[in-house]
Design a protein around this motif. Structure first.
Motif, PDB file in Angstrom:
ATOM      1  N   ALA A  55      -3.678  10.292  32.881  1.00  0.00           N
ATOM      2  CA  ALA A  55      -2.189  10.273  33.135  1.00  0.00           C
ATOM      3  C   ALA A  55      -1.805   9.088  32.525  1.00  0.00           C
ATOM      4  O   ALA A  55      -2.407   8.044  32.687  1.00  0.00           O
ATOM      5  N   ALA A  56      -0.544   9.220  31.962  1.00  0.00           N
ATOM      6  CA  ALA A  56      -0.004   7.893  31.419  1.00  0.00           C
ATOM      7  C   ALA A  56       0.330   6.813  32.491  1.00  0.00           C
ATOM      8  O   ALA A  56       0.206   5.720  31.961  1.00  0.00           O
ATOM      9  N   TYR A  57       0.732   6.935  33.564  1.00  0.00           N
ATOM     10  CA  TYR A  57       0.835   6.113  34.425  1.00  0.00           C
ATOM     11  C   TYR A  57      -0.353   5.150  34.648  1.00  0.00           C
ATOM     12  O   TYR A  57      -0.298   4.108  34.989  1.00  0.00           O
ATOM     13  N   SER A  58      -1.678   5.940  34.505  1.00  0.00           N
ATOM     14  CA  SER A  58      -2.741   5.109  34.754  1.00  0.00           C
ATOM     15  C   SER A  58      -2.997   3.978  33.861  1.00  0.00           C
ATOM     16  O   SER A  58      -3.583   3.072  34.414  1.00  0.00           O
ATOM     17  N   PHE A  59      -2.546   4.121  32.735  1.00  0.00           N
ATOM     18  CA  PHE A  59      -2.563   3.120  31.720  1.00  0.00           C
ATOM     19  C   PHE A  59      -1.336   2.230  31.460  1.00  0.00           C
ATOM     20  O   PHE A  59      -1.417   1.548  30.515  1.00  0.00           O
ATOM     21  N   LEU A  60      -0.222   2.587  31.998  1.00  0.00           N
ATOM     22  CA  LEU A  60       0.826   1.806  32.490  1.00  0.00           C
ATOM     23  C   LEU A  60       0.656   0.333  32.492  1.00  0.00           C
ATOM     24  O   LEU A  60       1.323  -0.650  31.982  1.00  0.00           O
ATOM     25  N   PRO A  61      -0.156  -0.099  33.282  1.00  0.00           N
ATOM     26  CA  PRO A  61      -0.472  -1.590  33.687  1.00  0.00           C
ATOM     27  C   PRO A  61      -1.124  -2.385  32.426  1.00  0.00           C
ATOM     28  O   PRO A  61      -0.420  -3.178  32.093  1.00  0.00           O
ATOM     29  N   VAL A  62      -1.723  -1.714  31.695  1.00  0.00           N
ATOM     30  CA  VAL A  62      -2.412  -2.440  30.477  1.00  0.00           C
ATOM     31  C   VAL A  62      -1.300  -2.313  29.521  1.00  0.00           C
ATOM     32  O   VAL A  62      -1.194  -3.178  28.463  1.00  0.00           O
ATOM     33  N   PHE A  63      -0.415  -1.226  29.298  1.00  0.00           N
ATOM     34  CA  PHE A  63       0.555  -1.413  28.305  1.00  0.00           C
ATOM     35  C   PHE A  63       1.547  -2.473  28.706  1.00  0.00           C
ATOM     36  O   PHE A  63       2.103  -3.099  27.817  1.00  0.00           O
ATOM     37  N   VAL A  64       2.021  -2.707  29.883  1.00  0.00           N
ATOM     38  CA  VAL A  64       2.681  -3.787  30.212  1.00  0.00           C
ATOM     39  C   VAL A  64       2.010  -5.287  29.778  1.00  0.00           C
ATOM     40  O   VAL A  64       2.945  -6.141  29.274  1.00  0.00           O
TER      41      VAL A  64
ATOM     42  N   LYS B  96      -0.719 -18.644  17.466  1.00  0.00           N
ATOM     43  CA  LYS B  96      -2.028 -17.666  17.524  1.00  0.00           C
ATOM     44  C   LYS B  96      -1.317 -16.248  18.321  1.00  0.00           C
ATOM     45  O   LYS B  96      -0.873 -16.224  19.345  1.00  0.00           O
ATOM     46  N   VAL B  97      -1.323 -15.340  17.259  1.00  0.00           N
ATOM     47  CA  VAL B  97      -0.553 -13.981  17.673  1.00  0.00           C
ATOM     48  C   VAL B  97      -1.709 -12.890  17.187  1.00  0.00           C
ATOM     49  O   VAL B  97      -2.587 -12.969  16.612  1.00  0.00           O
ATOM     50  N   LEU B  98      -1.337 -11.676  17.927  1.00  0.00           N
ATOM     51  CA  LEU B  98      -1.912 -10.562  17.466  1.00  0.00           C
ATOM     52  C   LEU B  98      -1.542 -10.033  16.028  1.00  0.00           C
ATOM     53  O   LEU B  98      -0.457  -9.414  16.114  1.00  0.00           O
ATOM     54  N   THR B  99      -2.365 -10.304  14.918  1.00  0.00           N
ATOM     55  CA  THR B  99      -1.875  -9.849  13.729  1.00  0.00           C
ATOM     56  C   THR B  99      -1.942  -8.363  13.540  1.00  0.00           C
ATOM     57  O   THR B  99      -2.586  -7.794  14.323  1.00  0.00           O
ATOM     58  N   ARG B 100      -1.272  -7.996  12.509  1.00  0.00           N
ATOM     59  CA  ARG B 100      -1.457  -6.514  12.007  1.00  0.00           C
ATOM     60  C   ARG B 100      -2.918  -6.304  11.933  1.00  0.00           C
ATOM     61  O   ARG B 100      -3.395  -5.152  12.179  1.00  0.00           O
TER      62      ARG B 100
ATOM     63  N   MET C 120       2.728  -5.802  26.312  1.00  0.00           N
ATOM     64  CA  MET C 120       3.992  -6.311  26.247  1.00  0.00           C
ATOM     65  C   MET C 120       4.207  -7.671  26.567  1.00  0.00           C
ATOM     66  O   MET C 120       4.893  -8.522  25.811  1.00  0.00           O
ATOM     67  N   LEU C 121       3.589  -7.951  27.590  1.00  0.00           N
ATOM     68  CA  LEU C 121       3.806  -9.554  28.249  1.00  0.00           C
ATOM     69  C   LEU C 121       2.924 -10.318  27.353  1.00  0.00           C
ATOM     70  O   LEU C 121       3.255 -11.456  27.138  1.00  0.00           O
ATOM     71  N   ALA C 122       1.669  -9.658  26.898  1.00  0.00           N
ATOM     72  CA  ALA C 122       1.037 -10.648  25.704  1.00  0.00           C
ATOM     73  C   ALA C 122       2.089 -10.962  24.629  1.00  0.00           C
ATOM     74  O   ALA C 122       1.821 -12.379  24.103  1.00  0.00           O
ATOM     75  N   CYS C 123       2.676 -10.186  24.230  1.00  0.00           N
ATOM     76  CA  CYS C 123       3.547 -10.596  23.184  1.00  0.00           C
ATOM     77  C   CYS C 123       4.709 -11.354  23.489  1.00  0.00           C
ATOM     78  O   CYS C 123       5.064 -12.457  22.912  1.00  0.00           O
TER      79      CYS C 123
ATOM     80  N   GLY D 267       1.691  -1.502  23.530  1.00  0.00           N
ATOM     81  CA  GLY D 267       2.636  -2.318  24.120  1.00  0.00           C
ATOM     82  C   GLY D 267       2.945  -3.691  23.393  1.00  0.00           C
ATOM     83  O   GLY D 267       4.148  -4.100  23.475  1.00  0.00           O
ATOM     84  N   TYR D 268       2.023  -4.091  22.860  1.00  0.00           N
ATOM     85  CA  TYR D 268       2.116  -5.396  22.178  1.00  0.00           C
ATOM     86  C   TYR D 268       3.096  -5.398  20.771  1.00  0.00           C
ATOM     87  O   TYR D 268       4.061  -5.826  20.609  1.00  0.00           O
ATOM     88  N   GLY D 269       2.628  -4.179  20.089  1.00  0.00           N
ATOM     89  CA  GLY D 269       3.541  -3.806  18.869  1.00  0.00           C
ATOM     90  C   GLY D 269       4.973  -3.368  19.210  1.00  0.00           C
ATOM     91  O   GLY D 269       5.896  -3.542  18.507  1.00  0.00           O
ATOM     92  N   LEU D 270       5.131  -2.604  20.305  1.00  0.00           N
ATOM     93  CA  LEU D 270       6.371  -1.811  20.711  1.00  0.00           C
ATOM     94  C   LEU D 270       7.315  -3.096  20.992  1.00  0.00           C
ATOM     95  O   LEU D 270       8.400  -3.146  20.804  1.00  0.00           O
ATOM     96  N   MET D 271       6.813  -4.125  21.887  1.00  0.00           N
ATOM     97  CA  MET D 271       7.568  -5.264  22.340  1.00  0.00           C
ATOM     98  C   MET D 271       7.807  -6.020  21.313  1.00  0.00           C
ATOM     99  O   MET D 271       9.057  -6.432  21.129  1.00  0.00           O
ATOM    100  N   TYR D 272       6.959  -6.291  20.250  1.00  0.00           N
ATOM    101  CA  TYR D 272       7.184  -7.048  19.203  1.00  0.00           C
ATOM    102  C   TYR D 272       8.478  -6.660  18.153  1.00  0.00           C
ATOM    103  O   TYR D 272       9.468  -7.236  17.865  1.00  0.00           O
ATOM    104  N   GLY D 273       8.368  -5.185  17.934  1.00  0.00           N
ATOM    105  CA  GLY D 273       9.662  -4.592  17.371  1.00  0.00           C
ATOM    106  C   GLY D 273      10.805  -4.437  18.069  1.00  0.00           C
ATOM    107  O   GLY D 273      11.962  -4.627  17.493  1.00  0.00           O
ATOM    108  N   TYR D 274      10.687  -4.304  19.352  1.00  0.00           N
ATOM    109  CA  TYR D 274      11.831  -4.298  20.254  1.00  0.00           C
ATOM    110  C   TYR D 274      12.743  -5.451  20.418  1.00  0.00           C
ATOM    111  O   TYR D 274      14.016  -5.577  20.442  1.00  0.00           O
ATOM    112  N   ARG D 275      12.135  -6.705  20.241  1.00  0.00           N
ATOM    113  CA  ARG D 275      12.360  -8.007  20.484  1.00  0.00           C
ATOM    114  C   ARG D 275      13.430  -8.328  19.186  1.00  0.00           C
ATOM    115  O   ARG D 275      14.609  -9.161  19.304  1.00  0.00           O
ATOM    116  N   LYS D 276      13.149  -7.512  18.101  1.00  0.00           N
ATOM    117  CA  LYS D 276      13.895  -7.849  16.788  1.00  0.00           C
ATOM    118  C   LYS D 276      15.441  -7.133  16.875  1.00  0.00           C
ATOM    119  O   LYS D 276      16.038  -7.433  16.009  1.00  0.00           O
TER     120      LYS D 276
END
Length: 363
Positions: free
Chosen positions: A203-212, A3-7, A215-218, A68-77
């Motif tokens: 502010a970007a930092y306000s949404f950094l936790p959900v971005f992380v 079960k993953v977050l598909t495109r 990444m963790l979900a991925c 966060g999910y998509g970028l982490m998915y690509g970064y892992r590659k």
């Protein structure tokens, strides 16, 4: 079951986010519709709609999570070997890919607004150089980072998108070395220890936790874990309880959104509440194929809708608000913005812009 977050599901989340965003920008405060007379009754009151629209601010968190999910998915590659040598190229490619659509729309918007005389450049600086710098920074997508003027207030998120992309290598390193829990804790503690406090709603930092969290979900297969989670009973009973519990948490998040002090615990509003909504959508709502396809279609053009919808709201307000019923107003704005977005997307494909961006990404 994997079960993953598909495109397709990522696009559907963006579609839901962009719908919530339009609703949020129409009704988040009474002054947004003070000139008009939208009909709220008989099911809702004006106060209830405004409260729901303020909750719809989670749209930003939905975008951040998907990023966060998509970028982490690509970064892992990139792999472990020679990752350092590849990082700069990866960041550059993703910055261009993310910003290119914004550049296209922003430049066209400035040209058209200047032609019809809707921009008062006297407010953009005391001299020509200052005005030019402000316009260029806004067209590039970083005006929010420099605190300069922007054509549309809703465009602030592009600066956050830039910050998120640049931070991915650092955050991925922290997650790998310290673990996801410690990384989230550091993000939580930093503004409090540093005495910064609430960074602000744009502010970007306000949404950094959900971005992380994205990444963790991925990284940790959170959706797969949630899908396979059993409460210790028969599968059907366990799944039923899990559904009711998740739905309850979604409803509780709506009810409690404005009851928790934002400036004290903004992570509740911008990370915890949105994350529960995402879990519910991914696990249950997206099982309905037509819902996923409908919002996936909106998600495909979400960038255009985001950049265009406030123009439609403000300059076609007399027409879009004439439909009167409050729920129909954002639908009309959404449909008009979608139509304009499709036209822009076709123009973008045939004017050679995509080829230019492809060339820049390969250099």
């Amino acid at each position: 079951m994997k079960k993953v977050l598909t495109r397709d599901e990522s696009l559907a989340l963006k579609g839901i986010a962009v719908f919530l965003m339009v609703f949020h920008h129409c009704f988040r405060s009474a002054d947004k519709f003070a000139r008009y007379t939208p009909v709220f009754s008989p099911l809702f009151t004006e106060t209830q709609v405004v409260g729901l629209a303020q909750w719809a601010k989670i749209c930003v968190a939905l975008f951040a999570f998907v990023s966060g999910y998509g970028l982490m998915y690509g970064y892992r590659k990139l792999g472990e070997e020679k990752r350092r040598e590849k990082i700069s190229g990866w960041v550059k490619t993703h910055l261009i890919s993310t910003l290119s659509g914004y550049w296209f729309v922003a430049v066209i918007a400035y040209i058209l607004m200047a032609i019809v005389g809707k921009i008062n450049f006297s407010k953009w600086g005391s001299n020509r150089l200052e005005k030019l710098v402000n316009v260029v920074l806004d067209c590039v997508g970083v005006s929010n980072l420099f605190g300069t003027k922007t054509l549309r207030g809703a465009w602030w998120y592009m600066g956050a998108a830039v910050v998120f992309i640049v931070l991915v290598p650092v955050l991925a390193y922290l997650i790998r070395k310290l673990g996801g829990t410690i990384t989230l804790l550091l993000v939580f503690l930093f503004p409090r220890i540093a005495g910064i406090g609430f960074p602000g709603g744009t502010a970007a930092y306000s949404f950094l936790p959900v971005f992380v969290l994205g990444m963790l979900a991925c990284e940790q297969s959170v959706f797969e874990q949630f899908h396979s989670w059993q409460i210790g009973m028969k599968p059907k009973v366990s799944n039923g309880i899990k559904f009711v519990l998740t739905l309850f948490l979604v409803v509780f998040g709506v009810w409690s959104y404005n009851k928790i002090p934002l400036k004290v615990f903004w992570e509740y509003h911008y990370a915890m509440v949105p994350f529960i909504v995402i879990l519910f959508l991914e696990e249950y709502v997206f099982r309905i194929s037509w819902v996923k396809r409908l919002f996936g279609f909106l998600g495909k053009y979400s960038l255009y809708i985001w950049l265009i919808h406030t123009f439609v709201r403000d300059y076609l307000g007399r027409y879009v608000w004439s439909v009167r019923y409050f729920w129909l107003v954002p639908v009309v704005i959404l449909v008009i913005s979608l139509g304009m977005g499709i036209i822009l997307d076709i123009f973008r494909k045939y004017c050679g812009y995509n080829k230019l961006i492809g060339y820049l990404m390969k250099k």
